[in-house]
Design an enzyme around this catalytic site. Sequence first.
Site, PDB file in Angstrom:
ATOM      1  N   SER A  87       0.846  -1.216   0.040  1.00  0.00           N
ATOM      2  CA  SER A  87       0.017  -0.210   0.072  1.00  0.00           C
ATOM      3  C   SER A  87       0.920   1.072  -0.210  1.00  0.00           C
ATOM      4  O   SER A  87       0.459   2.413   0.224  1.00  0.00           O
ATOM      5  CB  SER A  87      -0.961   0.047   1.331  1.00  0.00           C
ATOM      6  OG  SER A  87      -0.119  -0.008   2.556  1.00  0.00           O
ATOM      7  N   GLU A 213      15.054   1.853  13.837  1.00  0.00           N
ATOM      8  CA  GLU A 213      13.469   1.222  13.854  1.00  0.00           C
ATOM      9  C   GLU A 213      12.736   2.176  14.769  1.00  0.00           C
ATOM     10  O   GLU A 213      13.293   2.728  15.751  1.00  0.00           O
ATOM     11  CB  GLU A 213      13.461   0.007  14.495  1.00  0.00           C
ATOM     12  CG  GLU A 213      13.865  -1.294  13.513  1.00  0.00           C
ATOM     13  CD  GLU A 213      13.674  -2.534  14.055  1.00  0.00           C
ATOM     14  OE1 GLU A 213      13.138  -3.542  13.450  1.00  0.00           O
ATOM     15  OE2 GLU A 213      13.862  -2.656  15.314  1.00  0.00           O
ATOM     16  N   GLY A 217       8.033  -0.800  17.103  1.00  0.00           N
ATOM     17  CA  GLY A 217       8.271  -1.937  16.105  1.00  0.00           C
ATOM     18  C   GLY A 217       9.592  -2.291  16.032  1.00  0.00           C
ATOM     19  O   GLY A 217      10.372  -2.509  14.886  1.00  0.00           O
ATOM     20  N   ASP A 219      11.161  -5.347  16.047  1.00  0.00           N
ATOM     21  CA  ASP A 219      11.497  -6.799  15.744  1.00  0.00           C
ATOM     22  C   ASP A 219      12.974  -6.719  15.087  1.00  0.00           C
ATOM     23  O   ASP A 219      13.339  -7.888  15.407  1.00  0.00           O
ATOM     24  CB  ASP A 219      10.341  -7.128  14.625  1.00  0.00           C
ATOM     25  CG  ASP A 219      10.321  -6.311  13.419  1.00  0.00           C
ATOM     26  OD1 ASP A 219      10.202  -5.075  13.423  1.00  0.00           O
ATOM     27  OD2 ASP A 219      11.229  -6.928  12.484  1.00  0.00           O
ATOM     28  N   SER A 313      15.083   8.253   3.608  1.00  0.00           N
ATOM     29  CA  SER A 313      14.684   7.117   2.915  1.00  0.00           C
ATOM     30  C   SER A 313      13.571   7.640   1.746  1.00  0.00           C
ATOM     31  O   SER A 313      13.299   7.022   0.593  1.00  0.00           O
ATOM     32  CB  SER A 313      14.171   6.015   3.537  1.00  0.00           C
ATOM     33  OG  SER A 313      13.264   6.037   4.615  1.00  0.00           O
TER      34      SER A 313
HETATM   35  C1  LIG Z   1      10.326   0.750   2.651  1.00  0.00           C
HETATM   36  C2  LIG Z   1      10.692   2.058   3.173  1.00  0.00           C
HETATM   37  C3  LIG Z   1      11.409   1.908   4.559  1.00  0.00           C
HETATM   38  C4  LIG Z   1      12.059   0.392   4.933  1.00  0.00           C
HETATM   39  O1  LIG Z   1      12.724   0.046   3.856  1.00  0.00           O
HETATM   40  P1  LIG Z   1      13.060  -1.665   4.104  1.00  0.00           P
HETATM   41  O2  LIG Z   1      13.800  -2.005   2.870  1.00  0.00           O
HETATM   42  O3  LIG Z   1      11.734  -2.214   4.154  1.00  0.00           O
HETATM   43  O4  LIG Z   1      13.940  -1.816   5.430  1.00  0.00           O
HETATM   44  C5  LIG Z   1      12.059   2.941   5.078  1.00  0.00           C
HETATM   45  N1  LIG Z   1      11.881   4.326   4.705  1.00  0.00           N
HETATM   46  C6  LIG Z   1      10.706   4.376   3.447  1.00  0.00           C
HETATM   47  C7  LIG Z   1      10.329   5.854   3.039  1.00  0.00           C
HETATM   48  C8  LIG Z   1      10.432   3.404   2.725  1.00  0.00           C
HETATM   49  O5  LIG Z   1       9.293   3.490   2.040  1.00  0.00           O
END
Ligand SMILES: *Cc1c(COP(=O)(O)O)cnc(C)c1O
Length: 328
Positions: A87, A213, A217, A219, A313
């Site tokens: 999603s 993290e 969460g 984990d 990210s």
């Molecule tokens: C998917 C996502 C993450 C986490 O990435 P993983 O590869 O699942 O650890 C972090 N930040 C953003 C913006 C994401 O879209």
Amino acid sequence: MLTSPRPSELFTPTYADVTAAAQRIAGHATRTPVLTSRTANEMLGAQVFFKAENLQRMGAFKFRGAFNALSCFDADQRRAGVVAFSSGNHAQGVALSAQLLGMPATIVMPQDAPAAKIVATRGYGASVVLFDRYTEDREAICKAIADKHGQTMIPPFDHPHVIAGQGTAAKELFEEVGELDTLFVCLGGGGLLSGSALSTRALSPKTKLYGVEPEAGNDGQQSFRAGHIVHIDTPKTIADGAQTQHLGHHTFEIIRRDVDDILTVSDAELVEAMRFFASRMKIIVEPTGCLGFAAALKRKDPLQGQRVGVIISGGNVDMARFCSLLAT
Ligand SMILES: *Cc1c(COP(=O)(O)O)cnc(C)c1O
């Protein structure tokens, strides 16, 4: 010259797969800028380099892994296309990559996903299949579509070509700024962190590498410390990109080998980092994208005098939600 992709899905990627991914995504993914801020340097007493994946195509690093994975399809796979469940940013990364590579894409999304995300995914030309997350099993739906139409399923993190693609962001960061003392990376299922780990151990082997993290969460932290993959219930956190219930087999194997530790931050700390990015650096970062910098702010003492990297990210956050989070 493009190296031909390694065929099996069942291998653990190495840095050679990251360099192959970098060649495949060149000219398609944005080589995102590395941002700096004097204020951030003063706050941490360090020199900080932000890799701005919020400025990546479709707004997050996920485009890298998706484009790399789809580029590795053979002719039959290309004709039938791709199916993915998500999603969030993975849906858009897969949909855009499929559009650019001229192949069909089906995205399976919960019917209560934000309307804007459904519209954005359709906007990239994907067909969206909605399901009821309380009564239907998404894996079964994806598998049924894959079986019926011969489409290849690409998971959001636990796949060697996805991991290798995600590793290209840290590769670009080290190529641009050289070796770093510490690097902070957001952690959900571990695609970004494990890919970053491959690049870090190849290009800046002495770097202290931390996955970050949400507190609710953790984990990944539990798994890292226990030495096996720990499953949790879907965590309640504003970091919606990190609401994963467990790491993947490939991602965990790399993380336990190459990462120094997993840290956590609270939702309130994420909001403070988000406020800093908006007010001081003039950039929109989604809550999950703030994990790395929030952790750096939290443990600033050991960073004194260091060269510190932070991977931002993504930047996909609904404006109304962004404003209401900052108003708290
Ligand atoms: C998917 C996502 C993450 C986490 O990435 P993983 O590869 O699942 O650890 C972090 N930040 C953003 C913006 C994401 O879209």
